[in-house]
Scaffold this motif. Structure first.
Motif, PDB file in Angstrom:
ATOM      1  N   VAL A   1       0.841  -1.201   0.000  1.00 16.38           N
ATOM      2  CA  VAL A   1       0.000   0.000   0.000  1.00 16.38           C
ATOM      3  C   VAL A   1       0.876   1.251   0.000  1.00 16.38           C
TER       4      VAL A   1
ATOM      5  N   THR B   1       2.678   1.614  -3.407  1.00 21.69           N
ATOM      6  CA  THR B   1       1.749   2.007  -4.474  1.00 21.69           C
ATOM      7  C   THR B   1       1.376   3.475  -4.358  1.00 21.69           C
TER       8      THR B   1
ATOM      9  N   SER C   1       2.532   6.291  -7.212  1.00 19.45           N
ATOM     10  CA  SER C   1       1.369   6.565  -8.056  1.00 19.45           C
ATOM     11  C   SER C   1       1.311   8.043  -8.432  1.00 19.45           C
TER      12      SER C   1
ATOM     13  N   TRP D   1      -4.214  -1.922  -7.168  1.00 23.31           N
ATOM     14  CA  TRP D   1      -5.202  -1.894  -6.091  1.00 23.31           C
ATOM     15  C   TRP D   1      -5.988  -3.198  -6.010  1.00 23.31           C
TER      16      TRP D   1
ATOM     17  N   ILE E   1      -3.683  -5.370  -4.048  1.00 29.12           N
ATOM     18  CA  ILE E   1      -3.739  -4.970  -2.642  1.00 29.12           C
ATOM     19  C   ILE E   1      -5.012  -5.491  -1.992  1.00 29.12           C
TER      20      ILE E   1
END
Length: 94
Positions: free
Chosen positions: A17, A20, A24, A54, A57
């Motif tokens: 998380v 990312t 991002s 995502w 995740i």
């Protein structure tokens, strides 16, 4: 072993998380603009990679929740076994 796997999954989920979110291009995706300075990848491709990240995740989060539920159920079963009275032994016939 279940506790170790739950801890590993949770740590990996936290890392994924964080990573990312760190890499991002959120401003590029939310601004709606097609071209930015130094952007060499088309925005639709970045959006697809972002969605895939995502989804990964989400799957790891589900696995982590299942692992923690298993740890909780194991601990609950151990507590019940420790507090339950020992079964009575039958008396031998006279």
């Amino acid at each position: 072993m279940n506790l170790l796997m739950a801890l590993l999954r949770s740590a990996y989920l936290a890392f994924l998380v964080g990573y990312t979110l760190a890499v991002s291009p959120l401003q590029m995706l939310w601004s709606g603009a097609e071209a930015h300075q130094g952007a060499t990848v088309p925005v639709p491709i970045v959006e697809k990679v972002f969605i895939a990240a995502w989804l990964a995740i989400g799957w790891i989060a589900v696995e982590a929740v299942v692992a923690w539920v298993r740890v909780w159920l194991e601990a609950r079963a151990r507590r019940r076994a420790a507090t339950s009275p020992a079964p009575a032994t039958p008396l031998p016939p006279p």
